[in-house]
Design a protein around this motif. Structure first.
Motif, mmCIF file in Angstrom:
data_model
loop_
_atom_site.group_PDB
_atom_site.id
_atom_site.type_symbol
_atom_site.label_atom_id
_atom_site.label_comp_id
_atom_site.label_asym_id
_atom_site.label_seq_id
_atom_site.Cartn_x
_atom_site.Cartn_y
_atom_site.Cartn_z
ATOM 1 N N VAL A 137 0.865 -1.187 0.000
ATOM 2 C CA VAL A 137 0.000 0.000 0.000
ATOM 3 C C VAL A 137 0.905 1.242 0.000
ATOM 4 O O VAL A 137 1.789 1.369 0.842
ATOM 5 N N VAL A 138 0.664 2.121 -0.962
ATOM 6 C CA VAL A 138 1.498 3.328 -1.084
ATOM 7 C C VAL A 138 0.606 4.570 -1.034
ATOM 8 O O VAL A 138 -0.596 4.503 -1.316
ATOM 9 N N GLY A 139 1.222 5.704 -0.677
ATOM 10 C CA GLY A 139 0.479 6.971 -0.572
ATOM 11 C C GLY A 139 0.897 7.940 -1.671
ATOM 12 O O GLY A 139 2.091 8.043 -1.977
ATOM 13 N N CYS A 140 -0.075 8.624 -2.270
ATOM 14 C CA CYS A 140 0.208 9.620 -3.307
ATOM 15 C C CYS A 140 -0.465 10.933 -2.903
ATOM 16 O O CYS A 140 -1.673 10.953 -2.693
ATOM 17 N N ILE A 141 0.328 11.991 -2.826
ATOM 18 C CA ILE A 141 -0.210 13.290 -2.384
ATOM 19 C C ILE A 141 0.180 14.349 -3.411
ATOM 20 O O ILE A 141 1.355 14.461 -3.775
ATOM 21 N N LEU A 155 -1.658 21.637 -11.185
ATOM 22 C CA LEU A 155 -2.047 20.806 -12.334
ATOM 23 C C LEU A 155 -2.771 19.615 -11.715
ATOM 24 O O LEU A 155 -2.216 18.514 -11.599
ATOM 25 N N PRO A 156 -4.009 19.820 -11.261
ATOM 26 C CA PRO A 156 -4.609 18.858 -10.329
ATOM 27 C C PRO A 156 -4.663 17.412 -10.833
ATOM 28 O O PRO A 156 -4.049 16.523 -10.230
ATOM 29 N N LEU A 157 -5.391 17.150 -11.915
ATOM 30 C CA LEU A 157 -5.526 15.748 -12.341
ATOM 31 C C LEU A 157 -4.244 15.251 -13.010
ATOM 32 O O LEU A 157 -3.870 14.081 -12.877
ATOM 33 N N TYR A 158 -3.590 16.132 -13.706
ATOM 34 C CA TYR A 158 -2.348 15.827 -14.424
ATOM 35 C C TYR A 158 -1.300 15.247 -13.453
ATOM 36 O O TYR A 158 -0.709 14.189 -13.702
ATOM 37 N N LEU A 159 -1.105 15.931 -12.290
ATOM 38 C CA LEU A 159 -0.068 15.458 -11.362
ATOM 39 C C LEU A 159 -0.564 14.325 -10.473
ATOM 40 O O LEU A 159 0.219 13.464 -10.060
ATOM 41 N N PHE A 160 -1.862 14.309 -10.190
ATOM 42 C CA PHE A 160 -2.455 13.230 -9.384
ATOM 43 C C PHE A 160 -2.258 11.898 -10.122
ATOM 44 O O PHE A 160 -1.804 10.902 -9.549
ATOM 45 N N THR A 161 -2.573 11.901 -11.430
ATOM 46 C CA THR A 161 -2.496 10.663 -12.210
ATOM 47 C C THR A 161 -1.055 10.300 -12.567
ATOM 48 O O THR A 161 -0.763 9.144 -12.838
ATOM 49 N N TRP A 162 -0.165 11.277 -12.546
ATOM 50 C CA TRP A 162 1.262 11.034 -12.814
ATOM 51 C C TRP A 162 1.857 10.128 -11.738
ATOM 52 O O TRP A 162 2.875 9.472 -11.933
ATOM 53 N N LYS A 163 1.195 10.094 -10.566
ATOM 54 C CA LYS A 163 1.634 9.221 -9.471
ATOM 55 C C LYS A 163 0.814 7.927 -9.438
ATOM 56 O O LYS A 163 1.346 6.835 -9.295
ATOM 57 N N ILE A 164 -0.513 8.115 -9.558
ATOM 58 C CA ILE A 164 -1.404 6.961 -9.392
ATOM 59 C C ILE A 164 -1.175 5.929 -10.498
ATOM 60 O O ILE A 164 -1.147 4.719 -10.244
ATOM 61 N N ALA A 165 -1.019 6.413 -11.732
ATOM 62 C CA ALA A 165 -0.903 5.464 -12.859
ATOM 63 C C ALA A 165 0.299 4.524 -12.694
ATOM 64 O O ALA A 165 0.130 3.304 -12.784
ATOM 65 N N PRO A 166 1.529 5.031 -12.426
ATOM 66 C CA PRO A 166 2.631 4.081 -12.252
ATOM 67 C C PRO A 166 2.477 3.221 -10.993
ATOM 68 O O PRO A 166 2.884 2.054 -10.982
ATOM 69 N N ALA A 167 1.866 3.807 -9.935
ATOM 70 C CA ALA A 167 1.722 3.039 -8.686
ATOM 71 C C ALA A 167 0.855 1.809 -8.921
ATOM 72 O O ALA A 167 1.221 0.689 -8.530
ATOM 73 N N ILE A 168 -0.285 1.981 -9.588
ATOM 74 C CA ILE A 168 -1.159 0.812 -9.772
ATOM 75 C C ILE A 168 -0.668 -0.066 -10.921
ATOM 76 O O ILE A 168 -0.823 -1.277 -10.877
ATOM 77 N N ASN A 208 0.763 -1.981 -7.054
ATOM 78 C CA ASN A 208 0.470 -1.503 -5.696
ATOM 79 C C ASN A 208 -1.002 -1.144 -5.544
ATOM 80 O O ASN A 208 -1.699 -0.912 -6.535
ATOM 81 N N CYS A 209 -1.438 -1.040 -4.279
ATOM 82 C CA CYS A 209 -2.748 -0.464 -3.993
ATOM 83 C C CYS A 209 -2.493 0.887 -3.333
ATOM 84 O O CYS A 209 -1.489 1.061 -2.632
ATOM 85 N N VAL A 210 -3.381 1.835 -3.587
ATOM 86 C CA VAL A 210 -3.045 3.239 -3.328
ATOM 87 C C VAL A 210 -4.050 3.911 -2.395
ATOM 88 O O VAL A 210 -5.261 3.704 -2.520
ATOM 89 N N VAL A 211 -3.490 4.741 -1.484
ATOM 90 C CA VAL A 211 -4.305 5.721 -0.760
ATOM 91 C C VAL A 211 -3.825 7.079 -1.267
ATOM 92 O O VAL A 211 -2.653 7.429 -1.088
ATOM 93 N N ALA A 212 -4.722 7.822 -1.920
ATOM 94 C CA ALA A 212 -4.289 9.057 -2.570
ATOM 95 C C ALA A 212 -5.068 10.240 -2.033
ATOM 96 O O ALA A 212 -6.245 10.120 -1.672
ATOM 97 N N LYS A 213 -4.372 11.385 -2.003
ATOM 98 C CA LYS A 213 -5.042 12.623 -1.578
ATOM 99 C C LYS A 213 -4.713 13.741 -2.554
ATOM 100 O O LYS A 213 -3.563 14.129 -2.693
ATOM 101 N N PHE A 271 5.162 12.366 -3.231
ATOM 102 C CA PHE A 271 4.608 13.685 -2.888
ATOM 103 C C PHE A 271 5.045 14.731 -3.898
ATOM 104 O O PHE A 271 6.221 14.796 -4.269
ATOM 105 N N THR A 272 4.120 15.562 -4.340
ATOM 106 C CA THR A 272 4.462 16.765 -5.090
ATOM 107 C C THR A 272 3.812 17.946 -4.391
ATOM 108 O O THR A 272 2.617 17.911 -4.082
ATOM 109 N N GLY A 273 4.622 18.980 -4.151
ATOM 110 C CA GLY A 273 4.095 20.162 -3.463
ATOM 111 C C GLY A 273 5.237 21.079 -3.073
ATOM 112 O O GLY A 273 6.319 21.046 -3.674
ATOM 113 N N GLY A 274 5.001 21.867 -2.049
ATOM 114 C CA GLY A 274 5.988 22.867 -1.644
ATOM 115 C C GLY A 274 7.180 22.262 -0.912
ATOM 116 O O GLY A 274 7.076 21.190 -0.307
ATOM 117 N N THR A 275 8.296 22.986 -0.938
ATOM 118 C CA THR A 275 9.536 22.507 -0.316
ATOM 119 C C THR A 275 9.384 22.358 1.204
ATOM 120 O O THR A 275 9.853 21.379 1.792
#
Ligand code: NAD
Length: 487
Positions: free
Chosen positions: A149-153, A158-171, A175-180, A231-235
């Motif tokens: 189980v992995v986490g994607c934040i 770029l809301p859906l663009y970056l969300f799916t950039w993590k989820i797609a390779p994870a699944i 893996n199974c994913v908990v995403a936010k 994770f993608t976001g601020g430093t």
């Protein structure tokens, strides 16, 4: 599918169904183009995250044992459904984020579909190494196994663009994913859950929990059995996540902020450079981590560039995101607009900086409470000023002349960040020197934001740790195990 025209109650997507947060705590969702609340999202707590984790756990390792062909087929179906719902998703993204509808239609949503299609194909080509120990009658082979189980934040720009950039390779990797998604732009992530069900993704493989960083996000990073965090976001947030996750030895991929140099030499193709520099400065209201916010121009063409650039910037239309001729939509939120304006105000007081154009909030008829800002160009006389050292993440760029290669290279590298750099020149020797010496994870020469999804993506210094993209992402989302057999 549901339309996004009326008030929307977003729910968590757990085990294939849509659920209210257990605490019944909700956050307002605001439309940045007019400042109006147009829905609510859950502020999920530890209990909701635990439910998402348990759903993910119940699907693992079954999902990782599903054949590559079957996984690939489901990911391709998700890509197809995103494309056939392009209008719905683009409208939702534009409304949630404030970006021009045209941009969401041509970049954000097509790219989200490409992310699924790319990793659907990539997983069928992902191979590992074998090493024959010659003279020792042994063979080694390397397994790359799904982590669990992995986490994607992900962030809001770029809301859906970056969300799916993590989820797609994870699944794709099993893996199974908990995403936010970001609490500021939750809507397309919510719509994605419905698409996943329609595409036949088994229940629990993807779980999407909504809420604030310090409640929902914190519960994900603290969870002892969520073994990797992408994770993608601020430093600052990245540093906080590293502090929590490192003692638990979680795998971490951190894609963080940037303060990217755009270096322009007199020998470049001037028109191509000017067109791209307008984009690299102001696309998505300047809210792309890869925007070139520090523009350095060779002294011999500085005045020409300054005049031409400002004339072009003044032509950009700030307008409602849904209008076809809008170049610059609304900034994502009121606090973000305030933050960007504070940087502009500080530049007004700084003797090292002069506002050449823009700098003021824009009031649009019928949308008076929207978060609009003029594209802003600030002339600076040193790289050591706040405007050039801190990430502003809005439609604000600085320009400054330079005299020689050594000087501009030193300034380009002189920030805490190291995400991307852009170089405009036709000199091969210079290109080779700069591409070697620039401190950045990504260097573009005579182009900007040209992306091939097979290439490594990420930054150095305070811009992050690890790389996304292509097999790099599949390696991140798998655990490596070497097997040595003596015969
Ligand atoms: P942010 O760090 O405030 O939030 C990003 C995500 O992290 C959100 O979902 C948020 O809710 C969550 N979060 C916040 N606190 C958390 C915590 N304690 N635990 C877990 N999760 C938490 O960033 P933002 O304002 O949404 O996005 C803008 C930033 O993202 C900019 O700095 C930009 O440069 C960066 N960014 C980087 C890249 C890249 O690829 N390097 C791409 C896009 C954006």
């Amino acid at each position: 599918m549901a339309t996004t025209s009326k008030s929307i109650l977003i729910k968590n997507y757990i085990n294939g169904s849509f659920q209210n947060p257990t605490s019944n705590q909700w956050i307002d969702n605001i439309n940045p183009s007019n400042g109006e609340v147009y829905g609510q999202i859950p502020n999920s707590n530890k209990i909701d995250v635990e439910q998402a984790y348990l759903a993910a756990k119940s699907s693992f390792p079954k999902w990782s044992q599903t054949s590559l062909e079957q996984r690939s087929k489901i990911l391709l179906a998700i890509a197809d459904l995103l494309e056939s719902n392009l209008d719905l998703f683009a409208k939702a993204e534009s409304k949630d984020n404030g970006k021009p509808l045209e941009l969401a239609k041509t970049i954000d949503i097509p790219r989200a579909a490409s992310n699924f299609r790319f990793f659907a194909n990539a997983i069928t080509q992902f191979a590992s190494e074998s090493h024959e120990s010659v003279g020792h009658s042994a063979i080694n082979y390397t397994l790359r196994q799904a982590i669990g189980v992995v986490g994607c934040i992900s962030p809001w720009n770029l809301p859906l663009y970056l969300f799916t950039w993590k989820i797609a390779p994870a699944i794709a990797a099993g893996n199974c994913v908990v995403a936010k998604p970001s609490e500021v732009t939750p809507i397309t992530a919510y719509l994605l859950g419905k698409i996943c069900n329609d595409a036949g993704l088994p229940k629990g493989v993807l779980n999407i929990v909504h809420g604030l960083g310090n409640t929902t996000g914190q519960a994900i990073i603290e969870h002892p059995n969520i073994k990797a965090i992408s994770f993608t976001g601020g430093t600052k947030t990245g540093a906080h996540i590293a502090k929590i996750a490192a003692p638990m030895f979680k795998k971490l991929s951190l894609e963080l902020g940037g303060k990217n140099p755009n270096i322009i030499f007199a020998d470049c193709d001037y028109e191509a450079m000017l067109n791209s520099t307008i984009r690299s400065s102001f696309a998505n209201q300047g809210q792309i981590c890869l925007c070139g916010s520090r523009i350095f121009v060779e002294a011999s063409i500085y005045n020409t560039f300054k005049n031409d650039f400002i004339a072009r910037v003044k032509q950009l239309k700030v307008g409602h995101p849904s209008e076809k001729d809008t170049n610059i939509g609304a900034l994502v939120s009121k606090p973000h607009l305030k933050n960007v304006m504070q940087y502009i105000d500080s530049a007004k007081k700084d003797h090292n900086a002069t506002i050449l154009c823009g700098g003021k909030q824009v009031v649009i008829k019928n949308y008076e409470n929207g978060y609009y800002l003029e594209p802003t160009v600030i002339e600076v006389n040193t790289n050591q000023c706040k405007i050039n050292q801190e990430e502003i993440f809005g439609p604000v760029v600085s320009i400054m002349p330079f005299n020689n290669e050594d000087e501009v290279l030193q300034m380009a590298n002189d920030t805490p960040y190291g995400l991307s750099a852009t170089l405009w020149t036709n000199n091969l020797q210079r290109t080779m020197r700069f591409t070697n010496e620039l401190q950045a994870g990504i260097v573009w020469v005579n182009t900007w934001l040209m992306r091939d999804l097979r290439t490594p993506f990420g930054g150095v210094k305070h811009s992050g740790v690890g790389r996304e993209g292509g097999f790099e992402a599949l390696r991140f989302f798998t655990e490596t195990k070497n097997v040595c057999i003596k015969y």
